[in-house]
Design an enzyme around this catalytic site. Structure first.
Site, PDB file in Angstrom:
ATOM      1  N   LYS A 144       0.420  -0.312  10.097  1.00  0.00           N
ATOM      2  CA  LYS A 144      -0.938  -0.375   9.535  1.00  0.00           C
ATOM      3  C   LYS A 144      -0.843  -0.802   8.075  1.00  0.00           C
ATOM      4  CE  LYS A 144      -3.603   3.420   8.738  1.00  0.00           C
ATOM      5  NZ  LYS A 144      -3.763   3.393   7.263  1.00  0.00           N
ATOM      6  N   GLU A 191      -3.370  -1.870   4.485  1.00  0.00           N
ATOM      7  CA  GLU A 191      -4.695  -1.752   3.862  1.00  0.00           C
ATOM      8  C   GLU A 191      -5.091  -3.077   3.216  1.00  0.00           C
ATOM      9  OE1 GLU A 191      -4.637   1.511   1.069  1.00  0.00           O
ATOM     10  OE2 GLU A 191      -3.895   2.917   2.572  1.00  0.00           O
ATOM     11  N   GLU A 250     -12.608   3.449   6.838  1.00  0.00           N
ATOM     12  CA  GLU A 250     -12.583   4.760   6.168  1.00  0.00           C
ATOM     13  C   GLU A 250     -13.719   4.904   5.151  1.00  0.00           C
ATOM     14  OE1 GLU A 250      -8.788   5.981   4.580  1.00  0.00           O
ATOM     15  OE2 GLU A 250      -9.644   7.813   3.713  1.00  0.00           O
ATOM     16  N   ASP A 292       2.305   3.625   8.849  1.00  0.00           N
ATOM     17  CA  ASP A 292       1.731   3.009   7.647  1.00  0.00           C
ATOM     18  C   ASP A 292       2.809   2.278   6.876  1.00  0.00           C
ATOM     19  OD1 ASP A 292      -1.001   3.199   7.183  1.00  0.00           O
ATOM     20  OD2 ASP A 292      -0.880   5.282   6.509  1.00  0.00           O
ATOM     21  N   ASP A 343       0.757   7.317   5.512  1.00  0.00           N
ATOM     22  CA  ASP A 343       1.386   7.591   4.211  1.00  0.00           C
ATOM     23  C   ASP A 343       0.682   8.775   3.538  1.00  0.00           C
ATOM     24  OD1 ASP A 343      -0.921   6.224   3.569  1.00  0.00           O
ATOM     25  OD2 ASP A 343       0.053   4.679   2.356  1.00  0.00           O
ATOM     26  N   SER A 344      -0.334   9.330   4.210  1.00  0.00           N
ATOM     27  CA  SER A 344      -0.889  10.628   3.790  1.00  0.00           C
ATOM     28  C   SER A 344       0.185  11.702   3.804  1.00  0.00           C
ATOM     29  CB  SER A 344      -2.053  11.029   4.718  1.00  0.00           C
ATOM     30  OG  SER A 344      -1.677  10.917   6.078  1.00  0.00           O
TER      31      SER A 344
HETATM   32  O1  KIV Z   1      -2.402   7.732   5.751  1.00  0.00           O
HETATM   33  C1  KIV Z   1      -3.281   8.107   6.533  1.00  0.00           C
HETATM   34  O2  KIV Z   1      -3.275   9.214   7.068  1.00  0.00           O
HETATM   35  C2  KIV Z   1      -4.362   7.180   6.840  1.00  0.00           C
HETATM   36  C3  KIV Z   1      -5.587   7.743   7.451  1.00  0.00           C
HETATM   37  C4  KIV Z   1      -6.436   8.294   6.363  1.00  0.00           C
HETATM   38  C5  KIV Z   1      -6.312   6.760   8.292  1.00  0.00           C
HETATM   39  O3  KIV Z   1      -4.276   6.024   6.532  1.00  0.00           O
END
Ligand code: KIV
Length: 266
Positions: free
Chosen positions: A115, A117, A184, A85, A46-47
């Site tokens: 993924k 968090e 992280e 994500d 989600d970056s």
């Molecule tokens: O969203 C992302 O790119 C991430 C990385 C920082 C691991 O979660």
């Protein structure tokens, strides 16, 4: 073509002492370059909200946006495992929401894993996802979706108390069935303790050299993101003959253990 990288390969690589190379991608073209360079897993992070869409953090990223980018990455990928994500509030509400939303990432986006968090607070959600057949990767340490609660993109687990909580969270996630955990922005010695305590692999980003693998945001390692650059990032385009070569150098550096070096760790 080498055979498809699967979630079970994560654990086998850890057992064999082989490092796992992971990078983010958000479109088909870059996913193809990563796949050709031998990246084991592609994270549709989600970056994307920050490095592609121009937001200040990942909070505004929607499920529709993640489905759109995940589908593009799927079209460009043959071998690497595709992990998507789950964006903010698409899994923290109820387990039913999480299953429905992860289902969209898999059915419409072609993700092969998701993924999420968080630690103990989301263990029930993780269990439900795993129970219905959705592979889950955990994410501990700095949780970017909680940037407003944390108060910035700050290092985590810097006290013995917080390091103990992180270890307990990692063990709880493993027990719930995650196949790997991203760590992280935590001290290298904390990441080493967690990695040793778990049977599943850890994937570090700013977590030192002793994780089972590494991940970076693609735009950071190519130095094409104008925003703030974390200390743990290395510019792999510097000295490379092009983007494909930079990605190959990253994969080699992760697999040989040359990256991260002490200057990229806390
Ligand atoms: O969203 C992302 O790119 C991430 C990385 C920082 C691991 O979660």
């Amino acid at each position: 073509m080498k055979s498809k990288f699967r979630t079970r390969d994560f654990k086998e690589k850890k057992l064999r002492g082989e490092k796992i190379a992971m990078l983010t991608a958000y479109d088909a073209n870059m996913a193809h370059l990563l796949d050709r360079a031998g990246v084991d897993a592609i994270l549709v992070g989600d970056s994307v909200g920050m490095v592609v869409l121009g937001f200040e953090n990942t909070v505004p990223v929607t499920l529709d946006a993640m489905v759109h980018h995940t589908a593009a990455v799927s079209r460009g990928t043959e071998r690497a495992l595709i992990v998507a994500d789950m964006p903010f509030l698409t899994y923290q509400t109820t387990a039913a929401d999480a299953v429905r939303n992860a289902g969209r990432l898999m059915q419409e986006g072609g993700a092969e894993a998701v993924k999420v968090e968080g630690g103990s607070a989301i263990v029930d959600v993780v269990k439900r996802l795993v129970d219905v057949g959705i592979p889950v990767m955990g994410h501990l340490g700095l949780p970017p979706q909680s940037v407003h609660q944390v108060g910035g993109f700050l290092r985590q687990a810097t006290t013995p108390h917080d390091a103990d909580i992180l270890l307990a969270d990692a063990l709880a996630l493993e027990e719930a069935g995650v196949f790997a955990i991203v760590l992280e922005a935590i001290p290298g010695d904390v990441a080493r303790t967690v990695t040793t305590a778990l049977a599943i692999p850890t994937i570090g980003i700013g977590a030192g050299k002793d994780c089972s693998g590494q991940v970076l945001v693609l735009h950071d390692m190519l130095d094409i993101y104008p925003g703030r650059k974390a200390r743990f990032v290395k510019n792999f385009l510097a000295g490379a003959s092009g983007v494909q070569d930079a990605i190959r150098r990253y994969v080699e550096a992760v697999k040989s253990g040359a990256f991260p070096a002490p200057e990229h760790s806390f």
